[in-house]
Design a protein around this motif. Structure first.
Motif, PDB file in Angstrom:
ATOM      1  N   VAL A   1       0.860  -1.186   0.000  1.00  0.00           N
ATOM      2  CA  VAL A   1       0.000   0.000   0.000  1.00  0.00           C
ATOM      3  C   VAL A   1       0.892   1.230   0.000  1.00  0.00           C
ATOM      4  N   LEU A   2       0.710   2.092  -0.997  1.00  0.00           N
ATOM      5  CA  LEU A   2       1.419   3.362  -1.039  1.00  0.00           C
ATOM      6  C   LEU A   2       0.460   4.475  -0.631  1.00  0.00           C
ATOM      7  N   LEU A   3       0.993   5.496   0.028  1.00  0.00           N
ATOM      8  CA  LEU A   3       0.212   6.630   0.491  1.00  0.00           C
ATOM      9  C   LEU A   3       0.637   7.883  -0.266  1.00  0.00           C
ATOM     10  N   CYS A   4      -0.243   8.877  -0.309  1.00  0.00           N
ATOM     11  CA  CYS A   4       0.081  10.045  -1.134  1.00  0.00           C
ATOM     12  C   CYS A   4      -0.676  11.288  -0.700  1.00  0.00           C
ATOM     13  N   ARG A   5      -0.207  12.407  -1.261  1.00  0.00           N
ATOM     14  CA  ARG A   5      -0.975  13.647  -1.338  1.00  0.00           C
ATOM     15  C   ARG A   5      -1.231  13.892  -2.821  1.00  0.00           C
ATOM     16  N   SER A   6      -2.477  14.155  -3.171  1.00  0.00           N
ATOM     17  CA  SER A   6      -2.813  14.445  -4.556  1.00  0.00           C
ATOM     18  C   SER A   6      -3.689  15.683  -4.609  1.00  0.00           C
ATOM     19  N   TYR A   7      -3.943  16.165  -5.815  1.00  0.00           N
ATOM     20  CA  TYR A   7      -4.777  17.346  -5.994  1.00  0.00           C
ATOM     21  C   TYR A   7      -6.269  17.040  -5.889  1.00  0.00           C
ATOM     22  N   PHE A   8      -6.610  15.789  -5.587  1.00  0.00           N
ATOM     23  CA  PHE A   8      -8.023  15.405  -5.509  1.00  0.00           C
ATOM     24  C   PHE A   8      -8.390  14.874  -4.124  1.00  0.00           C
ATOM     25  N   ASP A   9      -7.552  15.135  -3.130  1.00  0.00           N
ATOM     26  CA  ASP A   9      -7.812  14.595  -1.794  1.00  0.00           C
ATOM     27  C   ASP A   9      -9.014  15.256  -1.124  1.00  0.00           C
ATOM     28  N   ASP A  10      -9.187  16.560  -1.334  1.00  0.00           N
ATOM     29  CA  ASP A  10     -10.246  17.278  -0.619  1.00  0.00           C
ATOM     30  C   ASP A  10     -11.620  16.673  -0.862  1.00  0.00           C
ATOM     31  N   GLU A  11     -11.862  16.175  -2.062  1.00  0.00           N
ATOM     32  CA  GLU A  11     -13.164  15.578  -2.366  1.00  0.00           C
ATOM     33  C   GLU A  11     -13.435  14.376  -1.460  1.00  0.00           C
ATOM     34  N   THR A  12     -12.406  13.546  -1.268  1.00  0.00           N
ATOM     35  CA  THR A  12     -12.575  12.367  -0.422  1.00  0.00           C
ATOM     36  C   THR A  12     -12.768  12.757   1.031  1.00  0.00           C
ATOM     37  N   PHE A  13     -11.963  13.717   1.505  1.00  0.00           N
ATOM     38  CA  PHE A  13     -12.092  14.136   2.903  1.00  0.00           C
ATOM     39  C   PHE A  13     -13.462  14.762   3.157  1.00  0.00           C
ATOM     40  N   SER A  14     -13.956  15.546   2.222  1.00  0.00           N
ATOM     41  CA  SER A  14     -15.275  16.161   2.399  1.00  0.00           C
ATOM     42  C   SER A  14     -16.371  15.113   2.485  1.00  0.00           C
ATOM     43  N   GLU A  15     -16.227  14.059   1.696  1.00  0.00           N
ATOM     44  CA  GLU A  15     -17.252  13.032   1.637  1.00  0.00           C
ATOM     45  C   GLU A  15     -17.212  12.099   2.844  1.00  0.00           C
ATOM     46  N   LEU A  16     -16.003  11.811   3.348  1.00  0.00           N
ATOM     47  CA  LEU A  16     -15.859  10.746   4.350  1.00  0.00           C
ATOM     48  C   LEU A  16     -15.381  11.220   5.718  1.00  0.00           C
ATOM     49  N   GLU A  17     -15.205  12.537   5.901  1.00  0.00           N
ATOM     50  CA  GLU A  17     -14.586  13.025   7.128  1.00  0.00           C
ATOM     51  C   GLU A  17     -15.343  12.587   8.379  1.00  0.00           C
ATOM     52  N   ALA A  18     -16.654  12.433   8.290  1.00  0.00           N
ATOM     53  CA  ALA A  18     -17.442  12.054   9.462  1.00  0.00           C
ATOM     54  C   ALA A  18     -17.572  10.544   9.620  1.00  0.00           C
ATOM     55  N   ASP A  19     -16.996   9.771   8.722  1.00  0.00           N
ATOM     56  CA  ASP A  19     -17.095   8.310   8.761  1.00  0.00           C
ATOM     57  C   ASP A  19     -16.100   7.751   9.771  1.00  0.00           C
ATOM     58  N   PRO A  20     -16.564   7.069  10.851  1.00  0.00           N
ATOM     59  CA  PRO A  20     -15.646   6.544  11.870  1.00  0.00           C
ATOM     60  C   PRO A  20     -14.607   5.579  11.294  1.00  0.00           C
ATOM     61  N   GLU A  21     -15.015   4.759  10.339  1.00  0.00           N
ATOM     62  CA  GLU A  21     -14.075   3.806   9.737  1.00  0.00           C
ATOM     63  C   GLU A  21     -12.972   4.554   8.972  1.00  0.00           C
ATOM     64  N   PHE A  22     -13.367   5.613   8.274  1.00  0.00           N
ATOM     65  CA  PHE A  22     -12.383   6.423   7.548  1.00  0.00           C
ATOM     66  C   PHE A  22     -11.424   7.088   8.531  1.00  0.00           C
ATOM     67  N   GLN A  23     -11.946   7.612   9.613  1.00  0.00           N
ATOM     68  CA  GLN A  23     -11.091   8.263  10.608  1.00  0.00           C
ATOM     69  C   GLN A  23     -10.127   7.277  11.255  1.00  0.00           C
ATOM     70  N   ALA A  24     -10.594   6.055  11.478  1.00  0.00           N
ATOM     71  CA  ALA A  24      -9.704   5.033  12.043  1.00  0.00           C
ATOM     72  C   ALA A  24      -8.553   4.747  11.078  1.00  0.00           C
ATOM     73  N   HIS A  25      -8.870   4.680   9.792  1.00  0.00           N
ATOM     74  CA  HIS A  25      -7.809   4.457   8.805  1.00  0.00           C
ATOM     75  C   HIS A  25      -6.860   5.648   8.750  1.00  0.00           C
ATOM     76  N   MET A  26      -7.399   6.869   8.891  1.00  0.00           N
ATOM     77  CA  MET A  26      -6.539   8.053   8.855  1.00  0.00           C
ATOM     78  C   MET A  26      -5.529   8.048   9.994  1.00  0.00           C
TER      79      MET A  26
END
Length: 598
Positions: A378-403
């Motif tokens: 698994v590779l990790l990154c910063r991209s120019y399209f990250d904000d869309e994902t964070f806006s959509e999933l920021e309140a998701d507990p599973e997403f936050q656990a992965h973060m």
């Protein structure tokens, strides 16, 4: 001070401590920003129904908001420099008669983690005299009252206020050693027994714990023996570089995204890669040194790729030369080549180097690879399209656990078709030499007369000419179907964004270069050139900001033809003609500057 003013001041202080704007707090509470403003200025008090939401948003009890004491704990974090617990409300319960007294440990924080790292409580508090920060190690007594003057924020470089080496069983202060090492101005260092000798009676893993202040307050960071801690480019933050066979993550890399003053994705990624290496630079300098600030390109079939800074000319080559860096470039690797390339990427990450890559997520724009998990699967990154994902999933507990596992980075979704790995650094040219090289690139790129070889892309004045012709091709727009019309509208908007960003950087780069030249004639030419690009940047920025965003049109279902009229296209064509005229003036002045070089 009347009660409403005290409450308002407390709400404002707590909001700022949480890093929230009035608009963000209002959104959380489902009220208007004007309502929050009225609370904070003492013109009104929050309604009773809003208080539970306000308490949750600010992480303070309703009583501590409505009944302000002279001593209040604004923030309390129990941490080991890696993980942390927000314990503000709990700690505030120990404030009695404007005095706080407690001993932090498992008896207070039973849900804390059990490892060998040193643990401590970071506290930011307010008294009538001001706002202060302090800390206390686990199992030690902390006492604060309204006369306690703790640490105040450091508004310049960070200030290390404590350093310990060892573990929970045995440790020692190494503050004097850190004070000594700060003289070397290291950009990063490895926690070793050579730098921080271990205690003879200390069994198990050793850890380095640093407590420091910056403009944002008090912080703690720790790393295990053999791991690295590095400074941010402005030396205002410390980050740990996690490294092991299983995973390695370079922490603290900020987000990328369009609309943040870094609209050339390659230059944005390059800026992150350079600053992560401790190389002092800015996005505008990267654009200037590389020559990308002079870039004008156009694809006659109207393609988004025309905005890519490397699609016609590889500006990464002069950029690396300007910063004294070697570089390895990999393009469209075959499957059998990717295994070796991935191993090289992992090694770069372990050395704290960010590889640049295009097409990491969503669409082909540049970003950086920031780490790996699962031994590189698994590779990790910063991209120019990250904000869309964070806006959509920021309140998701599973997403936050992965973060928490990925340190706030998203996965690389696909193998990039182009990579740039930055190698060793040698002596770099002077800033003046880089300016001259950039001006030569300007003349070369703008005065190219033909479409680039082996490419359908036009460059320089030819690009501006074909772009204008495309805007004025009225029969095409009359005959185009909705899909083709909408696509051209979107490409046009994207290319205007790129051109406006490039010329803004050109103006900034020229302004910043004025002190470098001392010959009066050369200085006069550079000053005039700076003024011309300031004018050009202003014209382009004004026009771009007035353009309707195609994404908004798609969301609202608005017909594109009604919002991109013949007159608007003619006005843009006139603007591009004006840009070409100013560019010619800039060319003449660049030639003057270069003719006066010794």
């Amino acid at each position: 001070m009347i009660v409403s003013e005290k409450v308002g001041k407390r709400i404002a202080t707590l909001r700022k401590t949480k890093g929230l704007s009035q608009e963000q707090l209002a959104e959380l509470l489902h009220v208007s920003a004007q309502a929050v403003s009225k609370w904070e200025t003492g013109k009104s008090l929050p309604e009773t129904a809003t208080l539970p939401l306000l308490s949750a948003a600010l992480n303070h009890s309703i009583d501590s908001i409505l009944l302000p004491q002279e001593l209040v704990v604004l923030s309390a974090i129990y941490t080991d420099g890696q993980q942390e617990l927000e314990v503000t409300q709990l700690v505030n319960q120990f404030v009695a008669s404007d005095r706080l007294s407690l001993i932090p440990g498992e008896h207070l924080f039973p849900h804390s983690w059990n490892d060998g790292r040193l643990k401590l409580l970071l506290v930011t508090y307010e008294t009538p005299d001001g706002m202060y920060s302090t800390f206390v190690l686990k199992d030690q007594l902390l006492t604060i009252d309204i006369h306690s003057n703790g640490y105040v924020p450091s508004h310049n470089e960070l200030q290390i206020i404590a350093a310990h080496y060892g573990n929970e069983q045995a440790h020692r202060s190494v503050a004097a050693k850190m004070k000594h090492y700060e003289h070397f101005r290291w950009t990063q260092f490895t926690a070793t027994h050579e730098l921080f000798p271990s205690l003879i009676g200390c069994g198990g893993q050793d850890y380095l714990l640093l407590v420091y202040l910056n403009a944002e307050g008090i912080h703690a960071v720790s790393c295990a023996e053999g791991e690295q801690i590095h400074y941010s480019q402005d030396r205002c933050h410390l980050y740990q570089t996690r490294s092991s066979r299983d995973q390695c993550i370079i922490e603290g890399i900020p987000r990328l995204g369009f609309g943040r003053g870094q609209d050339c994705s390659w230059a944005g990624a390059m800026t992150l890669a350079l600053t992560a290496r401790g190389i002092e630079t800015t996005y505008e300098q990267v654009m200037g040194h590389s020559g990308a600030c002079w870039r004008a390109a156009f694809e006659p079939v109207w393609d988004y790729s025309a905005a890519d800074a490397l699609v016609v000319y590889d500006y990464s080559i002069p950029a690396c030369k300007a910063y004294g860096l070697s570089a390895y470039r990999a393009n469209r690797l075959e499957p059998q080549q990717r295994t070796a390339e991935k191993l090289a990427i992992l090694e770069d990450i372990r050395q704290g180097r960010l590889p640049l890559a295009i097409n990491l997520r969503v669409a082909p724009e540049w970003g950086v690879i920031t780490g790996y998990l699962a031994e590189g699967d698994v590779l990790l990154c910063r991209s120019y399209f990250d904000d869309e994902t964070f806006s959509e999933l920021e309140a998701d507990p599973e997403f936050q656990a992965h973060m928490r596992i990925s340190q706030g980075y998203l996965h690389v979704d696909q193998w990039p078709y182009r990579l740039i790995r930055l190698g060793d650094q040698s002596a770099a040219p002077s800033a003046l030499e880089n300016l001259y090289a950039s001006l030569r690139l300007k003349l070369e790129s703008m005065q190219a007369e033909a479409i680039a070889s082996n490419s359908t892309y036009a460059v320089g004045y030819k690009a501006l000419e074909l772009w204008r012709e495309g805007l004025l091709d009225h029969p095409w727009y009359a005959a185009a179907d909705k899909e083709a019309f909408s696509r051209r509208l979107s490409v046009n908007h994207f290319c205007m964004m790129a051109l406006a960003d490039a010329r803004r950087c050109a103006a900034a780069y020229l302004r910043g270069s004025l002190p470098l030249v001392h010959d009066p004639k050369q200085q006069a030419a550079l000053e005039e050139m700076s003024a011309i690009y300031g004018e050009m940047a202003g014209l382009l920025d004004k026009y771009y900001k007035e353009m309707l965003d195609p994404a908004i049109l798609r969301t609202t279902g608005t017909a594109p033809r009604a919002n991109w009229t013949t007159r608007q296209r003619e006005e843009q064509a006139e603007l591009l003609a004006k840009v070409a005229t100013l560019e010619h003036q800039g060319d003449a002045l660049a030639q003057t500057v270069l003719s006066l070089t010794s």
